[in-house]
Design a protein around this motif. Structure first.
Motif, short mmCIF file in Angstrom:
data_model
loop_
_atom_site.label_atom_id
_atom_site.label_comp_id
_atom_site.label_asym_id
_atom_site.label_seq_id
_atom_site.Cartn_x
_atom_site.Cartn_y
_atom_site.Cartn_z
N TRP A 19 0.84 -1.20 0.00
CA TRP A 19 0.00 0.00 0.00
C TRP A 19 0.88 1.25 0.00
CZ3 TRP A 19 -3.07 -2.73 4.37
CH2 TRP A 19 -4.14 -3.45 3.81
N CYS A 20 0.36 2.35 -0.49
CA CYS A 20 1.14 3.60 -0.52
C CYS A 20 1.50 3.99 0.92
CB CYS A 20 0.33 4.76 -1.10
SG CYS A 20 -0.35 4.43 -2.71
N CYS A 23 -1.13 5.25 3.71
CA CYS A 23 -2.50 4.82 3.37
C CYS A 23 -3.29 4.43 4.63
CB CYS A 23 -2.43 3.62 2.44
SG CYS A 23 -4.05 2.89 2.13
N ASN A 25 -5.32 2.18 4.97
CA ASN A 25 -5.47 0.74 5.14
C ASN A 25 -4.53 0.16 6.20
OD1 ASN A 25 -7.53 0.32 3.28
ND2 ASN A 25 -6.10 0.22 1.55
N CYS A 54 -7.41 -1.97 -3.63
CA CYS A 54 -6.33 -1.88 -2.64
C CYS A 54 -6.75 -2.65 -1.40
CB CYS A 54 -6.06 -0.42 -2.30
SG CYS A 54 -5.40 0.50 -3.70
N ASN A 124 -13.10 4.79 1.20
CA ASN A 124 -12.10 5.80 0.79
C ASN A 124 -12.62 6.71 -0.33
OD1 ASN A 124 -12.05 4.05 -1.35
ND2 ASN A 124 -9.96 3.34 -1.04
N ALA A 128 -9.75 3.05 -5.70
CA ALA A 128 -8.34 3.39 -5.58
C ALA A 128 -7.47 2.60 -6.56
CB ALA A 128 -7.89 3.16 -4.14
N GLN A 201 -11.44 5.63 5.59
CA GLN A 201 -10.06 5.25 5.27
C GLN A 201 -9.47 6.22 4.25
OE1 GLN A 201 -9.61 2.46 2.18
NE2 GLN A 201 -7.63 3.52 2.06
N CYS A 203 -7.51 7.74 1.45
CA CYS A 203 -6.64 7.29 0.37
C CYS A 203 -5.74 8.49 0.09
CB CYS A 203 -7.46 6.94 -0.87
SG CYS A 203 -6.45 6.76 -2.35
N VAL A 204 -4.49 8.38 0.54
CA VAL A 204 -3.62 9.56 0.48
C VAL A 204 -3.19 9.88 -0.93
CG1 VAL A 204 -2.81 9.29 2.86
CG2 VAL A 204 -1.57 8.15 1.00
N THR A 205 -3.33 8.93 -1.80
CA THR A 205 -2.87 9.16 -3.16
C THR A 205 -3.93 9.80 -4.05
OG1 THR A 205 -1.38 7.31 -2.91
CG2 THR A 205 -1.82 8.02 -5.17
N PHE A 206 -5.17 9.36 -3.90
CA PHE A 206 -6.19 9.87 -4.84
C PHE A 206 -7.26 10.76 -4.23
CE2 PHE A 206 -4.69 5.97 -7.04
CZ PHE A 206 -4.14 6.61 -8.14
S1 SF4 Z 1 -4.13 4.18 -3.77
FE1 SF4 Z 1 -5.09 4.98 -1.94
S2 SF4 Z 1 -6.13 3.22 -1.05
FE2 SF4 Z 1 -4.67 2.45 -2.51
S3 SF4 Z 1 -2.89 2.02 -1.32
FE3 SF4 Z 1 -2.63 4.04 -2.15
S4 SF4 Z 1 -3.42 5.35 -0.59
FE4 SF4 Z 1 -4.13 3.35 -0.11
#
Ligand code: SF4
Ligand SMILES: Cc1ncc(C[n+]2csc(CCOP(=O)(O)OP(=O)(O)O)c2C)c(N)n1
Ligand SMILES: [Mg+2]
Lengths: 314, 630
Positions: A19-20, A23, A25, A54, A124, A128, A201, A203-206
């Motif tokens: 996972w990022c 995250c 998760n 994810c 999230n 993701a 939760q 989702c730090v990326t999206f």
């Molecule tokens: S994309 Fe979002 S949900 Fe998926 S691992 Fe990365 S941070 Fe977590």
């Protein structure tokens, strides 16, 4: 199997977690490890079932049996497993896309059955793993970073949907309140019937809207002195359902965490089956002997007896 | 006569299904073999449905044919729909109260049929009423018309059995039971047996018994020579008389299925219903869970889940439902999970002909789901094969840890047949490579054995994933692992090839030194074998090559057929448009079928039309499209 004393760390597999960094998760699995350790869960009798996303990877990170299924379908897999071996401890980890998008029909159907298992939704607001499209939990008008334009579909209210579908334990927690989440998971596991936890939760990326900061400012825990979600008497059920629904629409400035609804008066599906099939609970499908020395256990006389309706002697 | 062929028709929901059951059990009780097919619309009440049966004193028949010896009609629509199917010297039982009925005003009748009737009536100079048709049939077609007043019969029933008027109309279908029994001289004890099996005891049984006597008395007024079946030459003993759906359900129970999931669909749902009737056979010690799911996706995935716990599990569906199951099948494939899907074929594509039959799902069952994984595809030719194929399918699924698809035609599923009691002591239950107490080092997908060591969820800790995985069941995309895992899985196809012998994959019937070979599968079997007899009487040496497994394919045997008689003399006989088995023959052997007899009207292939088509093929035709049957 004699349960060994296992620590939270023992419930973690050595599979590298991809996972990022940061995250939400991670908080979810951390809470699971602790809850499983505190409940002294037998890894061979516990099954973590996940969908695709994810969140779907969760099954590989928990050192119990893991079944990583199909996008949207963890619930029917889980139900087949549970109904054929009701002594198993079944936990489902699924994405909001899994449960409320592609698999929504299964989500409602499980509530109607009240099968004794736990459903943890990784909420999230995005799909993701496919890079951030709108999930059914994303509100209309919101535009997380991967979207070209603001979302023009309305969101599903997971708590209200769970309560009205028939889930008998419905709660919300937050991935960074690990202790709260751990306790909620334990409660859900102990609950007899279908339990649903909506887990916020990030989702730090999206998702650049529903960040840690966003939730930290808004979440608050429902305290027992002014909030009682439990149905103690069948006549109360409707009122408690209405109360849970009303509470579930508090979403803007303050987001409640905790148990929204709990009802232990509804029979589980396993009990309903046990009622019509006297042998079910002691001899569930997976534990039945079906073979002796390579042959069927039903002999010719028994066959004739069972299927006498179809037999004609000339 | 040796064989009696009849059609009983009436409105859907009017009791025909019961009539078919009662007569089947009764004929069987007197020692006759029976095949009783049911043809109906996708409708609950009112549309025309009919039963088409062959009763034989010489064999357990698996063929239907035209013309028939007798048509029994509950209503005018039946007479208008089927009168042309009655043989000269045959019988028509109908309700003369309806003599003024005109086909033009029957709302449930399809317009195309009305147009065809218009032409017929005009050409023969007959008016459009039932009465005029009846006169025509007896005077110009030498048909023995048994014109009964159903209302007076029902009035007699009211008087003699004190049935109240409002309920008497429910006994219209019993008129057909009583008249047939009486016409062919069925022993009254056999009729009583059939009625008891259906109605057990109580008022309805009593009324039916009294009614059959009333009808028998009425029929004495007709001086026609009675049709005679002659004495049965079948050996005495126990028979199983049931529909294909029921045979599959029985085999599932015997073969150890303890979890069956389904979503209702014609013509599959009856199987799950039957299984559910026996859910308690384990008494206090066991049970069969029949799980009605929210859709077929949930049906197949919950059955897979059950299989992971060591339960023999299965599902039953037909085309539209199978389409929804395909993603789940692939999951079972990559996860080496045993699962049986009984695939009842109806007419497609889409909703197609939901209550009619067909064999157009062969390619779908062989190729369904993306990616590559081992599978086994079986197909049954008759009720006995359906029973034993189910037993084998369950074993294959576990022995090879992979999905098995069992094709059953609607014709087989919904027709009642008699077969000798199967020797159930021969039912093997082979569970494959099971391990207990694998311990901490247990790996579900261990590379060291060609069939993975299978422990059940609940006994060991293990992982499963639909992603490509390593021996532990964790996601792994390494190229070498992929090659090893993919090869290991696909190698099961070689194992399947080695383990299921050529003799299991096909059957050959008829002349040992044929000039022509019919090649078919599924329910074509019965009619094709019967056609061989007729062709032999005409001096044509023919045989029938019956395909029983499509994966693995009976490649060697098909090849030798082509070598023996030459490609010009192999005739593909199938109930689909494209000749799908022929396509698989070419794919597997390189041989192209050059002669085709196909039918895709949703009705089964009948003996008379098949023999006629083969004659045409012998005189040069390369494609015959059959269309007999209302
Ligand atoms: S994309 Fe979002 S949900 Fe998926 S691992 Fe990365 S941070 Fe977590
Ligand atoms: C049938 C099917 N359609 C589409 C996909 C592609 N897909 C993979 S993950 C995913 C969305 C995941 O979103 P969610 O369930 O919310 O899980 P998250 O990644 O957010 O945890 C999709 C659409 C798929 N795997 N299967
Ligand atoms: Mg999501």
């Amino acid at each position: 199997m004699e349960p060994r004393e296992l620590t939270a760390a023992n419930y973690r597999t050595d599979v590298w977690n991809d996972w990022c960094p940061g995250c939400g998760n991670f908080g979810i699995v951390a809470a699971m490890y602790q809850a499983l350790a505190e409940m002294k869960t037998d890894p061979a009798e516990t099954v973590v079932i996940s969908g695709i996303g994810c969140s779907g990877k969760t099954a590989h990170f928990v050192n119990t049996t893991g079944v990583h299924t199909l996008h949207g379908r963890p619930l029917p897999f889980a139900q087949g497993i549970k109904l054929s071996n009701p002594s198993l401890n079944v936990l489902v980890n699924a994405g909001d896309g899994d449960l409320l998008g592609i698999g929504l029909g299964h989500f409602v159907a499980l509530g109607r059955r009240n099968i004794d298992l736990v459903v943890m939704m990784h909420d999230n607001t995005v799909y993701a793993l496919t890079k951030g499209q709108a999930a059914p939990t994303l509100h209309r008008g919101e535009k997380p970073k991967a979207l070209n334009e603001p979302n023009i579909q309305d969101s599903v209210n997971p708590i209200a949907l769970a309560v009205t579908s028939g889930y008998t334990f419905v709660a919300r927690s937050y991935s960074s309140r690990i202790n709260h989440l751990k306790e909620t998971i334990k409660q859900a596991v102990r609950h007899k019937g279908s339990a649903f936890i909506d887990i916020l939760q990030p989702c730090v990326t999206f998702d650049d809207i529903h960040t840690y900061d966003y939730y930290n400012k808004r979440v608050y825990e429902l305290k027992t002195d002014d909030w009682n979600p439990t149905v103690n008497d069948e006549n109360e059920a409707q009122e408690k359902i209405m109360q849970a629904i009303a509470k579930s629409f508090e979403l803007d400035d303050k987001i409640p965490l905790g148990v929204f609804y709990e009802n232990t008066l509804i029979p589980t599906f396993e009990e309903r089956l046990g009622e019509k099939l006297p042998g079910y609970l002691d001899g569930p499908p997976s534990r039945e002997e079906i073979e002796r020395y390579g042959k069927t256990i039903v002999d010719g006389d028994k066959f004739g007896e069972i299927f006498s309706q179809f037999i004609v002697e000339y | 006569m040796g064989e009696l062929r009849y059609i009983l028709g009436g409105p859907q929901g009017g009791g025909l299904e019961t009539t078919s059951e009662v007569l089947s059990w009764s004929f069987a009780k007197s020692g006759y073999g029976i095949l009783s097919d049911r043809e109906y619309f996708s409708n609950i009440k009112g549309r025309h449905s009919y039963v088409h049966a062959t009763v034989s004193g010489a064999e357990n028949p698996f063929h239907l044919s035209y013309p028939v010896d007798l048509v029994g009609a509950m209503d005018a629509e039946t007479v208008f729909t089927h009168f042309q199917e009655i043989d000269r010297g045959g019988y028509l039982i109908y309700n003369k109260d309806e003599d003024n009925a005109k086909y033009g005003s029957i709302l449930s009748m399809e317009p195309e049929l009305k147009t065809r009737l218009n032409e017929f009536f005009k050409a023969n100079g007959i008016g459009g009423t039932l009465g005029e048709l009846s006169t025509y049939l007896s005077e110009r077609r030498q048909i023995n018309v048994v014109a009964l007043s159903y209302s007076s019969l029902l009035r007699a029933l009211q008087q003699e059995a004190s049935v109240i008027a409002a309920q008497a109309s429910r006994y219209v279908s019993s008129i057909l039971i009583g008249s047939i029994a009486s016409l062919v001289g069925l022993e009254s004890s056999s009729l009583a047996f059939g009625l008891k099996k259906r109605f057990r005891s109580g008022e309805i049984l009593k009324h039916n018994m009294i009614f059959s006597e009333i009808i028998a008395r009425q029929l004495q007024a007709f001086s026609y020579k009675r049709p005679s079946l002659g004495k049965s030459s079948l050996s005495r003993g126990k028979m199983v008389v049931a529909s294909g759906n029921d045979f599959v359900a029985m085999a599932k129970l015997m073969g150890g299925v303890r979890f069956q999931s389904y979503y209702p669909i014609t013509p599959a749902a009856d199987e799950s219903f039957t299984l559910e009737k026996y859910e308690k056979v384990g008494g206090d010690r066991g049970s069969i869970v029949v799980f009605q799911t929210e859709d077929e996706i949930a049906a197949v995935t919950s059955a897979i889940g059950a299989s992971l716990t060591g339960t023999r599990s299965a599902s039953a569906t037909s085309g539209p439902g199978f389409d929804l199951m395909t993603e789940g099948l692939g999951w079972a494939g990559i996860n080496e999970t045993p699962i049986l899907v009984t695939y009842y074929q109806r007419g497609g594509p889409s909703t197609g002909q939901p209550t009619r039959g067909g064999q157009s799902d062969l390619l779908s069952s062989v190729f369904a789901s993306h990616g590559e994984f081992p599978r086994i595809v079986l197909s049954s030719g008759d009720h006995s094969e359906a029973f034993w194929d189910t037993v084998d399918a369950l074993n294959y699924a576990e022995m090879f840890q992979t999905p098995v698809i069992h094709l059953v035609d609607k014709f087989l599923a919904n027709s009642i047949a008699s077969i000798p009691l199967p020797d159930v002591s021969k039912i093997e239950v082979r569970r494959g490579n099971l391990v207990k107490n694998g311990g901490d080092g247990y790996q579900r997908f261990d590379f060291t054995s060609s069939i993975s060591p299978r422990a059940f969820i609940g006994d060991e800790r293990m992982w499963y994933t639909g992603d490509e995985h390593n021996e532990n069941g964790h996601i792994d995309e390494d190229s070498e692992n992929r090659i090893k895992m993919m090869t290991k899985r696909m190698d099961k196809m070689n194992l399947i090839e080695e383990s299921i012998p050529e003799e299991r994959r096909h059957a050959l019937y008829g002349d040992k030194d044929p000039e022509i070979v019919l090649l078919g599968w599924g329910f074509v079997k019965g009619v094709a074998i019967k056609a061989l007899e007729q062709l032999r009487n005409e001096g044509i040496k023919a045989s029938y090559f019956h395909i029983r497994t499509f994966v693995p394919f009976p490649k060697k045997s098909v090849e030798s057929i082509f070598e023996d008689v030459g490609p010009e003399n192999v005739v593909d006989v199938e109930c689909n448009y494209e000749g799908q088995a022929g396509i698989l023959v070419r794919l597997n052997t390189g041989h192209e079928l050059r002669k085709h007899v196909v039918k895709f009207t949703g009705r089964p292939i009948y003996l008379s039309e098949l023999v006629e088509a083969i004659r045409r093929v012998l005189s040069g035709s390369s494609k015959e499209v059959l269309n007999l049957g209302a």
